[in-house]
Write an enzyme that holds these catalytic residues in place. Sequence first.
Site, mmCIF file in Angstrom:
data_model
loop_
_atom_site.group_PDB
_atom_site.id
_atom_site.type_symbol
_atom_site.label_atom_id
_atom_site.label_comp_id
_atom_site.label_asym_id
_atom_site.label_seq_id
_atom_site.Cartn_x
_atom_site.Cartn_y
_atom_site.Cartn_z
ATOM 1 N N HIS A 26 -3.423 -4.437 -13.551
ATOM 2 C CA HIS A 26 -2.949 -5.305 -12.465
ATOM 3 C C HIS A 26 -3.421 -4.764 -11.127
ATOM 4 O O HIS A 26 -3.933 -3.658 -11.048
ATOM 5 C CB HIS A 26 -1.430 -5.504 -12.522
ATOM 6 N N HIS A 84 -2.228 -3.699 -8.248
ATOM 7 C CA HIS A 84 -1.596 -2.746 -7.325
ATOM 8 C C HIS A 84 -2.491 -1.524 -7.092
ATOM 9 O O HIS A 84 -3.115 -1.014 -8.022
ATOM 10 C CB HIS A 84 -0.228 -2.314 -7.858
ATOM 11 N N ASP A 124 -2.093 1.602 -6.695
ATOM 12 C CA ASP A 124 -1.913 2.838 -7.476
ATOM 13 C C ASP A 124 -2.525 2.719 -8.867
ATOM 14 O O ASP A 124 -2.608 3.700 -9.598
ATOM 15 C CB ASP A 124 -0.426 3.240 -7.559
ATOM 16 N N HIS A 125 -3.013 1.515 -9.224
ATOM 17 C CA HIS A 125 -3.656 1.309 -10.529
ATOM 18 C C HIS A 125 -5.159 1.043 -10.419
ATOM 19 O O HIS A 125 -5.891 1.244 -11.377
ATOM 20 C CB HIS A 125 -2.974 0.162 -11.281
ATOM 21 N N HIS A 150 5.867 -8.363 -13.603
ATOM 22 C CA HIS A 150 5.689 -7.375 -12.516
ATOM 23 C C HIS A 150 4.770 -7.981 -11.463
ATOM 24 O O HIS A 150 5.077 -7.962 -10.270
ATOM 25 C CB HIS A 150 5.121 -6.096 -13.113
ATOM 26 N N ASP A 196 2.475 -1.617 -15.662
ATOM 27 C CA ASP A 196 3.845 -1.581 -15.147
ATOM 28 C C ASP A 196 4.695 -2.706 -15.742
ATOM 29 O O ASP A 196 5.627 -3.192 -15.102
ATOM 30 C CB ASP A 196 3.846 -1.694 -13.618
ATOM 31 N N HIS A 253 3.656 4.783 -15.455
ATOM 32 C CA HIS A 253 4.406 5.731 -14.618
ATOM 33 C C HIS A 253 5.287 6.652 -15.450
ATOM 34 O O HIS A 253 5.752 6.281 -16.534
ATOM 35 C CB HIS A 253 5.299 4.976 -13.621
HETATM 36 FE FE FE Z 1 2.361 1.139 -10.551
HETATM 37 ZN ZN ZN Z 2 2.434 -2.003 -10.197
#
Ligand code: FE
Ligand code: ZN
Length: 252
Positions: free
Chosen positions: A52, A54, A56-57, A110, A127, A165
């Site tokens: 996805h 985001h 952080d990914h 999410h 996530d 995570h």
């Molecule tokens: Fe994340």
């Molecule tokens: Zn995420």
Amino acid sequence: MTLLALPALADNYIWLLAQGTDALVVDPGEAAPVERALARHGMRLRAILLTHHHPDHVGAAQELGARHGCAVHAPRDERIAEADVRVGDGDRVVLHAPAFAFDVLAVPGHTLSHVAYHGAGVLFCGDTLFSVGCGRLFEGTPAQMLASLERLAALPDATRVCCGHEYTQANCAFALALDPSNEALAARAAQADAQHARGEPTVPSTLAEERAVNPFLRIDAPALRAALTIEDRVARFAELRRRKDDFRMPAP
Ligand code: FE
Ligand code: ZN
């Protein structure tokens, strides 16, 4: 086959799956942990999978793809600006080195364009599903997230759940408050504490384990029904997710 959880950023995992020296990574939010792992194990990066949009990914996906000359696979979402291969529900990602094939599952909740990859006995779920928990509903509805989790939960028992995570200890604390007499959950909490104390990841778990301990997969269990007292399944799931949003770890 080698499966490694590479700690990244604050509490992310970048997953590395390799066959011999040919590796793929999933959700590289930063490059350094990937480069260190490749160097340490003498591996070559051959593919990148994204779940996805985001940051952080996806943060290091373009950089790693360019440096290593490998394809970035990503869901159809313009918020992931550059990808070499776009994937969606029902697609199959077939790699040759490493020789793994993955089914792509749309798992909105999410985010709306979130996908999961299932193959080689492994589930990369980003996530959506966490160990003993699930992702926050940033874009999707509770009904969408519940359906997504139920799709994932229907995969084979031994599937290794590779989530995005390290949230397991906090998830266990929340779950135990609602499901206090679940012995498998108590054992999972103790295991996660021991893993954390040894400096090890608490993941991957298996889907069989998650079905036994994860409250978001157990909304029909008597303990969860008693704790939530809402007849409608989607409303019960939504209330469970809302309570998790408000949950704070008790002070140690
Ligand atoms: Fe994340
Ligand atoms: Zn995420």
